[in-house]
Design a protein around this motif. Structure first.
Motif, short mmCIF file in Angstrom:
data_model
loop_
_atom_site.label_atom_id
_atom_site.label_comp_id
_atom_site.label_asym_id
_atom_site.label_seq_id
_atom_site.Cartn_x
_atom_site.Cartn_y
_atom_site.Cartn_z
N GLY A 156 -18.76 19.55 43.44
CA GLY A 156 -17.26 19.33 43.25
C GLY A 156 -16.51 17.98 41.96
N LEU A 157 -18.07 17.18 42.38
CA LEU A 157 -16.96 16.32 40.88
C LEU A 157 -17.42 17.33 39.75
CD1 LEU A 157 -16.21 13.03 40.28
CD2 LEU A 157 -18.73 13.01 39.54
N ALA A 158 -16.33 16.85 38.49
CA ALA A 158 -16.12 17.34 37.26
C ALA A 158 -15.30 17.15 36.77
CB ALA A 158 -15.68 19.81 37.97
N ARG A 159 -15.31 17.03 34.89
CA ARG A 159 -14.19 16.33 34.46
C ARG A 159 -12.59 17.04 34.50
NH1 ARG A 159 -12.41 17.69 29.28
NH2 ARG A 159 -12.65 16.20 27.40
N PRO A 160 -11.82 15.80 34.49
CA PRO A 160 -10.51 16.17 35.10
C PRO A 160 -10.04 16.25 33.81
CG PRO A 160 -11.43 14.25 35.52
CD PRO A 160 -11.90 14.35 34.29
N SER A 161 -8.61 17.49 33.59
CA SER A 161 -8.16 17.56 33.06
C SER A 161 -8.06 15.99 31.94
CB SER A 161 -7.13 18.84 33.16
OG SER A 161 -5.74 18.98 32.25
N PRO A 162 -7.77 16.17 31.02
CA PRO A 162 -7.02 14.53 30.61
C PRO A 162 -5.78 15.53 29.72
CG PRO A 162 -8.11 15.90 28.66
CD PRO A 162 -8.66 16.90 30.01
N SER A 163 -5.00 13.96 30.21
CA SER A 163 -3.84 13.61 30.04
C SER A 163 -3.20 13.09 28.32
CB SER A 163 -2.91 12.53 31.40
OG SER A 163 -3.20 12.55 32.09
N TRP A 164 -4.36 12.46 28.13
CA TRP A 164 -5.10 11.97 26.11
C TRP A 164 -6.11 12.22 26.40
CZ3 TRP A 164 -0.59 8.46 24.51
CH2 TRP A 164 -0.06 8.56 25.30
N SER A 165 -5.97 12.99 24.36
CA SER A 165 -7.28 13.43 24.89
C SER A 165 -6.89 13.55 22.66
CB SER A 165 -7.22 15.78 24.41
OG SER A 165 -5.84 16.07 24.03
N VAL A 166 -8.76 13.29 21.95
CA VAL A 166 -8.92 12.25 20.94
C VAL A 166 -9.13 14.17 19.69
CG1 VAL A 166 -10.41 11.47 19.11
CG2 VAL A 166 -9.15 10.31 21.17
N ALA A 167 -7.89 14.40 19.53
CA ALA A 167 -8.55 15.46 18.70
C ALA A 167 -8.52 15.50 16.78
CB ALA A 167 -7.41 16.64 18.56
N GLY A 168 -10.28 14.80 16.55
CA GLY A 168 -10.68 14.50 14.93
C GLY A 168 -10.04 12.46 14.44
N ASP A 169 -9.07 12.60 14.10
CA ASP A 169 -8.25 11.71 13.93
C ASP A 169 -6.69 11.13 14.55
OD1 ASP A 169 -9.15 9.32 12.14
OD2 ASP A 169 -7.31 9.63 10.73
N ARG A 170 -6.52 12.34 15.02
CA ARG A 170 -4.93 12.47 16.07
C ARG A 170 -6.13 12.23 17.44
NH1 ARG A 170 -1.02 13.93 13.32
NH2 ARG A 170 0.64 14.43 15.30
N LEU A 171 -4.77 11.90 17.78
CA LEU A 171 -4.66 11.35 20.08
C LEU A 171 -3.54 12.00 20.49
CD1 LEU A 171 -5.39 10.13 22.56
CD2 LEU A 171 -3.94 8.32 22.19
N VAL A 172 -3.81 12.99 21.00
CA VAL A 172 -2.49 13.95 21.82
C VAL A 172 -2.04 13.25 23.01
CG1 VAL A 172 -2.03 15.99 22.62
CG2 VAL A 172 -3.18 15.88 21.34
N ASP A 173 -0.83 13.00 23.10
CA ASP A 173 -0.24 11.95 23.97
C ASP A 173 -0.09 13.36 25.12
OD1 ASP A 173 2.29 13.32 23.85
OD2 ASP A 173 3.21 12.24 23.35
N PRO A 174 0.66 12.65 26.68
CA PRO A 174 0.97 13.70 27.88
C PRO A 174 1.41 14.62 27.13
CG PRO A 174 0.82 11.85 28.40
CD PRO A 174 0.72 11.47 27.13
N LEU A 175 2.86 14.45 26.14
CA LEU A 175 3.74 16.14 26.64
C LEU A 175 3.42 16.54 24.69
CD1 LEU A 175 6.68 13.16 26.43
CD2 LEU A 175 6.24 15.06 27.98
N PRO A 200 -15.08 2.60 11.31
CA PRO A 200 -15.35 3.72 11.30
C PRO A 200 -16.07 4.05 13.07
CG PRO A 200 -16.82 1.51 11.20
CD PRO A 200 -15.32 1.10 10.89
N GLY A 201 -16.31 5.29 13.11
CA GLY A 201 -16.75 6.09 13.47
C GLY A 201 -16.60 6.58 14.78
N THR A 202 -17.09 7.18 15.38
CA THR A 202 -16.10 8.12 16.17
C THR A 202 -15.38 7.23 17.61
OG1 THR A 202 -18.84 9.12 17.40
CG2 THR A 202 -16.79 10.41 16.44
N ALA A 203 -16.82 6.27 18.06
CA ALA A 203 -16.92 5.85 19.15
C ALA A 203 -15.56 4.75 19.18
CB ALA A 203 -17.94 4.92 19.27
N ASN A 204 -15.15 4.19 17.44
CA ASN A 204 -13.74 3.50 17.52
C ASN A 204 -12.56 4.29 17.67
OD1 ASN A 204 -14.99 0.41 16.94
ND2 ASN A 204 -15.21 1.42 14.99
N ARG A 205 -12.74 5.67 17.52
CA ARG A 205 -11.61 6.27 18.03
C ARG A 205 -11.01 6.61 19.85
NH1 ARG A 205 -13.47 9.04 12.70
NH2 ARG A 205 -14.68 10.43 14.00
N ALA A 206 -12.54 6.22 20.54
CA ALA A 206 -12.53 6.43 21.44
C ALA A 206 -11.98 5.58 22.12
CB ALA A 206 -14.10 7.29 21.66
#
Length: 407
Positions: free
Chosen positions: A217-236, A247-253
């Motif tokens: 039953g442990l599974a990835r929750p549905s995120p409120s915030w998510s990285v999409a390329g060079d943008r961050l999608v907020d809860p709204l 640089p890099g994906t780690a810094n975007r995270a």
């Protein structure tokens, strides 16, 4: 603020500040020594100094210093922020940051993951940011799943804390699953080598397009915030441009988690992102320095997950100098080198350096990476033809290089 503290705490603060000042005066730096003295004089000083502030804690294996600076920068417009921006993330370093700024109403503190349960119990944080968990310093920290269990228990005991957690990391999700107020962030992380089996039941973790799951039953929750390329999608559902200078994906995270945490503290995402965009240097990381006829970019990679994020951002057709030490702050055990995908460096010009250059050279040989060995990393740089160089070092090797290769 300090005037409301008990005499013992005020005395410990004064002694810590005086010691830090004297240490800086004689050239030893003022980092942790002030906090060490204050804790010795008052073992409850961390609890008392954190009591009247809004405290945000940042913890995990990789990205703590970067995310802490991002979050402190995002909150900086609201007033003075106490923060251990030098990376001193054990209790004496945390206390040193609070001692240095006793009147700051807000504190953003980087915390070593093994100390997070104790520190959280002391300061009752408003927000805890959980980045990732992977193997690191096995001789000191121990097995990463034990760390996850300790953090899980600590988070479950914080009824008023918002826990901002990376839901693409299996171990972090398990640690934060019982949080009173979880804030899930989808970072797009791709390091799964430390969580092939479930930390709850031991069953296999299955990865798929929508995330990951275990049969328990442990599974990835549905995120409120998510990285999409060079943008961050907020809860709204609104997009926020990241546009980082790092640089890099780690810094975007890292930025996504920092912005989500700043939002918990009342900073609008657009404003937090704008402030974070100004950061170009994290204690020398990603700094480009001139060394005679060379242009050298300095990077830190201290464990397999860190290398997994670093290799993709290495410039093509550019020599790579790798520096590895194994001092106490690095962990004496260098077996982690065998989990780094050095095979991806085949075809590059590589030099193995540092105090454990022989260990590194053996690993590179088995990875079929052609290389030379030179114990001193600066001399290794000087031995190469002029031009750009990528210099990647683990913790103490990097720290030494920042001092030897000033901007």
């Amino acid at each position: 603020m300090a005037s409301h503290k008990p005499l013992r705490t005020r005395t410990s603060i004064a002694a810590g500040q005086a010691t830090a000042w004297l240490s800086r005066r004689v050239g030893f730096g003022g980092g942790m020594i002030g906090g060490r003295v204050a804790l010795k004089l008052d073992p409850h000083a961390l609890r008392r100094l954190g009591r009247d502030r809004t405290v945000l804690l940042v913890s995990g294996t990789n990205g703590k210093t970067t995310t802490t600076l991002m979050l402190a920068t995002a909150l900086g417009g609201a007033g003075e922020v106490a923060s251990n921006s030098d990376g001193a993330n054990m209790p004496d370093g945390l206390l040193a940051a609070l001692v240095a700024t006793p009147h700051a109403p807000c504190a953003v503190l980087e915390v070593d993951e093994s100390y997070l349960p104790w520190v959280a119990a002391q300061v009752d944080p408003a927000v805890v940011v959980l980045l990732n968990l992977s193997r690191d310093q096995l001789d000191r920290v121990g097995e990463v799943r034990a760390t996850e269990r300790e953090i899980r228990a600590a988070i479950g005991a914080l009824p008023f804390t918002s826990t901002v957690a990376n839901c693409d990391d299996v171990l972090i999700t398990s640690a934060a699953a019982d949080a009173a107020h979880p804030v899930w962030v989808g970072t797009g992380g791709h390091w799964h080598e430390d969580a092939g089996s479930c930390p709850r039941c031991g069953g296999a973790i299955r990865h798929h397009d929508d995330g990951w799951a275990c049969r328990c039953g442990l599974a990835r929750p549905s995120p409120s915030w998510s990285v999409a390329g060079d943008r961050l999608v907020d809860p709204l559902g609104r997009g926020v441009d990241l546009g980082l200078r790092l640089p890099g994906t780690a810094n975007r995270a890292n930025a996504a988690l920092a912005i989500a945490a700043a939002s918990c503290a009342g900073v609008p995402p657009e404003l937090a992102a704008a402030r974070i965009r100004e950061i170009s240097d994290i204690g020398g990381r990603y700094r480009v320095v001139r060394r005679q006829r060379h242009s050298v970019r300095l990077m830190l990679a201290k464990n397999p997950a860190g290398w997994g994020a670093t290799i993709p951002i290495l410039a093509e057709d550019t020599p790579v100098v790798i520096a590895v030490n194994a001092r106490e702050a690095d962990g004496r055990d260098t077996s982690w080198l065998w989990d780094v995908p050095f095979e991806r460096l085949r075809g590059k010009q590589v030099v193995a350096t540092g105090e454990r250059c022989a260990d590194l050279a053996v690993r590179l040989r088995y990875a079929e990476v052609a290389h030379r060995v030179h114990r001193d990393p600066v001399c290794a740089v000087d031995s190469l033809q002029g031009g750009e160089i990528e210099l990647v070092a683990n913790y103490t090797a990097f720290r030494d290089l920042v001092g030897r290769l000033p901007a």
